[in-house]
Design a protein around this motif. Structure first.
Motif, PDB file in Angstrom:
ATOM      1  N   TRP A  35      29.321 -22.009 -28.480  1.00  0.00           N
ATOM      2  CA  TRP A  35      28.356 -21.567 -27.847  1.00  0.00           C
ATOM      3  C   TRP A  35      27.182 -22.165 -27.705  1.00  0.00           C
ATOM      4  O   TRP A  35      26.224 -21.937 -27.225  1.00  0.00           O
ATOM      5  N   GLY A  36      27.217 -23.394 -28.104  1.00  0.00           N
ATOM      6  CA  GLY A  36      26.327 -24.547 -27.720  1.00  0.00           C
ATOM      7  C   GLY A  36      25.025 -24.209 -28.572  1.00  0.00           C
ATOM      8  O   GLY A  36      23.862 -24.637 -28.389  1.00  0.00           O
ATOM      9  N   ALA A  37      25.694 -23.395 -29.787  1.00  0.00           N
ATOM     10  CA  ALA A  37      24.217 -23.175 -30.808  1.00  0.00           C
ATOM     11  C   ALA A  37      24.122 -24.448 -31.758  1.00  0.00           C
ATOM     12  O   ALA A  37      24.951 -24.690 -32.670  1.00  0.00           O
ATOM     13  N   ARG A  38      23.192 -24.934 -31.600  1.00  0.00           N
ATOM     14  CA  ARG A  38      22.912 -26.152 -32.553  1.00  0.00           C
ATOM     15  C   ARG A  38      21.459 -26.506 -32.702  1.00  0.00           C
ATOM     16  O   ARG A  38      20.761 -25.912 -31.864  1.00  0.00           O
ATOM     17  N   VAL A  39      20.927 -26.996 -33.672  1.00  0.00           N
ATOM     18  CA  VAL A  39      19.530 -27.175 -33.805  1.00  0.00           C
ATOM     19  C   VAL A  39      19.001 -28.583 -33.103  1.00  0.00           C
ATOM     20  O   VAL A  39      19.555 -29.405 -32.968  1.00  0.00           O
ATOM     21  N   ASP A  40      18.036 -28.069 -32.105  1.00  0.00           N
ATOM     22  CA  ASP A  40      17.625 -29.116 -31.145  1.00  0.00           C
ATOM     23  C   ASP A  40      15.940 -29.342 -31.185  1.00  0.00           C
ATOM     24  O   ASP A  40      15.432 -29.999 -30.542  1.00  0.00           O
ATOM     25  N   TYR A  98      15.117 -19.045 -12.477  1.00  0.00           N
ATOM     26  CA  TYR A  98      15.524 -17.618 -13.389  1.00  0.00           C
ATOM     27  C   TYR A  98      16.868 -17.329 -13.593  1.00  0.00           C
ATOM     28  O   TYR A  98      17.843 -17.646 -12.736  1.00  0.00           O
ATOM     29  N   ASN A  99      17.166 -16.991 -15.074  1.00  0.00           N
ATOM     30  CA  ASN A  99      18.529 -16.771 -15.497  1.00  0.00           C
ATOM     31  C   ASN A  99      18.040 -15.663 -16.492  1.00  0.00           C
ATOM     32  O   ASN A  99      17.240 -15.574 -17.331  1.00  0.00           O
ATOM     33  N   LEU A 100      18.897 -14.462 -16.413  1.00  0.00           N
ATOM     34  CA  LEU A 100      18.480 -13.429 -17.013  1.00  0.00           C
ATOM     35  C   LEU A 100      18.546 -13.474 -18.477  1.00  0.00           C
ATOM     36  O   LEU A 100      17.666 -13.024 -19.290  1.00  0.00           O
ATOM     37  N   ASP A 101      19.685 -14.012 -18.714  1.00  0.00           N
ATOM     38  CA  ASP A 101      19.783 -14.257 -20.231  1.00  0.00           C
ATOM     39  C   ASP A 101      18.665 -15.276 -20.819  1.00  0.00           C
ATOM     40  O   ASP A 101      17.783 -14.782 -21.845  1.00  0.00           O
ATOM     41  N   VAL A 102      18.409 -16.266 -20.273  1.00  0.00           N
ATOM     42  CA  VAL A 102      17.286 -17.369 -20.678  1.00  0.00           C
ATOM     43  C   VAL A 102      15.936 -16.555 -20.739  1.00  0.00           C
ATOM     44  O   VAL A 102      15.155 -16.849 -21.520  1.00  0.00           O
ATOM     45  N   GLN A 150      19.540 -21.145 -25.788  1.00  0.00           N
ATOM     46  CA  GLN A 150      18.351 -20.150 -25.458  1.00  0.00           C
ATOM     47  C   GLN A 150      19.010 -19.018 -24.940  1.00  0.00           C
ATOM     48  O   GLN A 150      18.592 -18.818 -23.700  1.00  0.00           O
ATOM     49  N   SER A 151      19.795 -18.120 -25.559  1.00  0.00           N
ATOM     50  CA  SER A 151      20.276 -16.665 -24.687  1.00  0.00           C
ATOM     51  C   SER A 151      20.408 -15.828 -26.379  1.00  0.00           C
ATOM     52  O   SER A 151      20.425 -16.269 -27.246  1.00  0.00           O
ATOM     53  N   SER A 152      20.169 -14.542 -25.863  1.00  0.00           N
ATOM     54  CA  SER A 152      20.426 -13.653 -26.941  1.00  0.00           C
ATOM     55  C   SER A 152      19.113 -13.601 -28.064  1.00  0.00           C
ATOM     56  O   SER A 152      19.470 -13.190 -28.882  1.00  0.00           O
ATOM     57  N   GLY A 153      18.053 -14.149 -27.669  1.00  0.00           N
ATOM     58  CA  GLY A 153      17.233 -14.622 -28.617  1.00  0.00           C
ATOM     59  C   GLY A 153      16.538 -12.986 -29.116  1.00  0.00           C
ATOM     60  O   GLY A 153      15.959 -12.912 -30.122  1.00  0.00           O
ATOM     61  N   ALA A 154      16.367 -12.169 -27.916  1.00  0.00           N
ATOM     62  CA  ALA A 154      15.756 -10.809 -28.302  1.00  0.00           C
ATOM     63  C   ALA A 154      16.656 -10.305 -29.373  1.00  0.00           C
ATOM     64  O   ALA A 154      15.967  -9.450 -30.078  1.00  0.00           O
ATOM     65  N   ARG A 155      18.035 -10.329 -29.290  1.00  0.00           N
ATOM     66  CA  ARG A 155      18.821  -9.696 -30.276  1.00  0.00           C
ATOM     67  C   ARG A 155      18.694 -10.315 -31.571  1.00  0.00           C
ATOM     68  O   ARG A 155      18.773  -9.701 -32.836  1.00  0.00           O
ATOM     69  N   THR A 196      28.801  -4.199 -17.385  1.00  0.00           N
ATOM     70  CA  THR A 196      29.377  -3.850 -16.205  1.00  0.00           C
ATOM     71  C   THR A 196      29.573  -5.308 -15.577  1.00  0.00           C
ATOM     72  O   THR A 196      30.512  -5.640 -14.683  1.00  0.00           O
ATOM     73  N   THR A 197      28.558  -6.175 -15.523  1.00  0.00           N
ATOM     74  CA  THR A 197      28.707  -7.466 -14.663  1.00  0.00           C
ATOM     75  C   THR A 197      28.617  -8.555 -15.835  1.00  0.00           C
ATOM     76  O   THR A 197      29.006  -9.883 -15.312  1.00  0.00           O
ATOM     77  N   HIS A 198      28.510  -8.657 -16.891  1.00  0.00           N
ATOM     78  CA  HIS A 198      28.527  -9.536 -17.989  1.00  0.00           C
ATOM     79  C   HIS A 198      27.538 -10.746 -17.619  1.00  0.00           C
ATOM     80  O   HIS A 198      27.673 -11.922 -18.038  1.00  0.00           O
ATOM     81  N   LEU A 199      26.478 -10.595 -16.755  1.00  0.00           N
ATOM     82  CA  LEU A 199      25.508 -11.324 -16.349  1.00  0.00           C
ATOM     83  C   LEU A 199      24.369 -11.364 -17.288  1.00  0.00           C
ATOM     84  O   LEU A 199      23.309 -12.408 -17.525  1.00  0.00           O
ATOM     85  N   TYR A 200      24.342 -10.441 -18.481  1.00  0.00           N
ATOM     86  CA  TYR A 200      23.506 -10.340 -19.500  1.00  0.00           C
ATOM     87  C   TYR A 200      24.403 -10.509 -20.730  1.00  0.00           C
ATOM     88  O   TYR A 200      25.229  -9.828 -21.102  1.00  0.00           O
ATOM     89  N   THR A 201      23.841 -11.488 -21.714  1.00  0.00           N
ATOM     90  CA  THR A 201      24.621 -11.750 -22.995  1.00  0.00           C
ATOM     91  C   THR A 201      23.682 -10.863 -24.147  1.00  0.00           C
ATOM     92  O   THR A 201      22.770 -11.510 -24.670  1.00  0.00           O
ATOM     93  N   PRO A 202      24.416  -9.839 -24.558  1.00  0.00           N
ATOM     94  CA  PRO A 202      23.546  -9.289 -25.938  1.00  0.00           C
ATOM     95  C   PRO A 202      23.832 -10.039 -27.017  1.00  0.00           C
ATOM     96  O   PRO A 202      24.452 -10.869 -27.235  1.00  0.00           O
TER      97      PRO A 202
END
Length: 366
Positions: free
Chosen positions: A243-248, A266-270, A314-319, A360-366
């Motif tokens: 997932w590229g999840a590491r401390v930066d 613009y990227n919806l996830d980010v 930097q995605s799923s931060g809202a979750r 439906t699109t998997h363009l947004y990662t929860p």
């Protein structure tokens, strides 16, 4: 057993928010004939939790790292597996059901806890903000946010009541519920320090029971992954490789924020993640300091924001910030009542839209 008016209100709000996600699910099923309800509610991370609940932690062919499932902490999937083995009910049904029930229990306890501190109006507003926040649709899915919130509330309430052993046990379990659950150690340490400074009783040393117990579960999980993968950093390697999840140190957050604001990249996830961390998270911390929020609560909110902000992914931060209930409290206190309904309604619409897009699109990662 008599149910208080506040509890009834919370149950109603919780059910309304879950019904909203079911309506979206029905719309999805109408447009995507190959998707059923359980497939929708076990999508994304739910797929892996379902896999673990069915088969335990085993190597899985077809992935770059066959031990991918070890990145998913055990409380929810193994609880589901246990109930499945006893009852025979399919994990695709049990997983979302257990997650939803944990969420309901969490919000009932949270409302009572917040009401003790700030009154019933703020308690109800806080829960409404959380339940209709943009990523709150995961409270209906085979996701760990419901259980994590439950153990967070139980931990902080036990700290508030100086039940140090219980606080440590709840923090320990929370630490193996989801990846950022280990931050429950932070409020335990803050509470222990405050107890040592303010209390004159001879047993004040017992406050350190909580921070000593809190990291045990996560530490044992790291050892378990080490034994399975043969690498002492196996768990963190999985998070980074897949997932590229590491401390930066927050570098990617700053870069993505600059791209969004200065260049319109613009990227919806980010975009959703950056807005959640910067406005809700950092803004919430500023509000909490101005409102002189209890240091134990404040430390928990700060810890969740910091862990999210310094993550290179930097995605799923809202979750990731959903369990940060102290920040929802300060936002509820800061939101004028005359616009509160509009804020919740707008957030609910966004929640439904993001849920639909993610499935439906998997363009947004929860």
């Amino acid at each position: 057993m008599k149910i208080s008016p506040l509890t009834r209100q919370i149950i109603v709000v919780f059910l309304l928010s879950r019904i909203a996600t079911l309506v979206v699910s029905w719309i999805v099923m109408s447009t995507q004939r190959d998707l059923g309800l359980t497939e929708i509610l076990t999508d994304w991370d739910g797929n892996f939790n379902e896999m673990i609940a069915n088969h335990g932690y085993q190597q899985v062919a077809g992935f770059d790292n066959p031990w991918l499932t070890l990145a998913f902490l055990p409380v929810l999937p193994l609880t589901t597996r246990g109930v499945h083995l006893v009852t025979g009910v399919g994990v695709n049904i049990l997983g979302p059901a257990i997650a939803i029930l944990c969420g309901l229990a969490a919000f009932i306890l949270l409302a009572r806890f917040v009401a003790q501190k700030f009154g019933e109006d703020i308690a109800l507003m806080t829960c409404a903000l959380m339940l209709f926040s943009p990523n709150a649709f995961v409270f209906s899915m085979f996701y760990t946010e419901g259980p994590m919130l439950l153990f967070a509330v139980l931990t902080l309430r036990s700290l508030d009541e100086r039940k140090w052993l219980l606080a440590g046990i709840f923090a320990l379990i929370g630490g193996i519920t989801r990846p950022n659950g280990f931050v429950l150690l932070i409020p335990c340490v803050v509470a222990a320090v405050m107890e040592m400074r303010s209390s004159h009783v001879s047993t004040k040393w017992k406050a350190w029971i909580a921070p000593l117990l809190a990291p045990v579960g996560f530490a044992l999980w790291l050892c378990y992954v080490w034994a399975k993968t043969g690498s002492a950093t196996g768990y963190f390697d999985l998070q980074s490789e897949v997932w590229g999840a590491r401390v930066d140190g927050g570098v990617n957050l700053v870069q993505e924020s600059w791209k969004l604001v200065a260049h319109g990249s613009y990227n919806l996830d980010v975009a959703i993640s950056v807005v959640a961390v910067v406005i809700f998270g950092i803004g919430g911390i500023i509000l909490a300091i101005r409102q002189k929020l209890n240091p134990v609560w404040l430390s928990f909110g700060i810890a969740l924001v910091v862990v999210t902000a310094i993550n290179a992914r930097q995605s799923s931060g809202a979750r990731f910030l959903l369990p940060a209930f102290p920040l929802f409290v300060v936002w509820a206190r800061a939101t004028p009542k005359r616009i509160f309904s509009s804020v919740v309604a707008s957030s609910a619409v966004l929640m439904g839209a993001l849920f639909f897009v993610s499935v439906t699109t998997h363009l947004y990662t929860p």
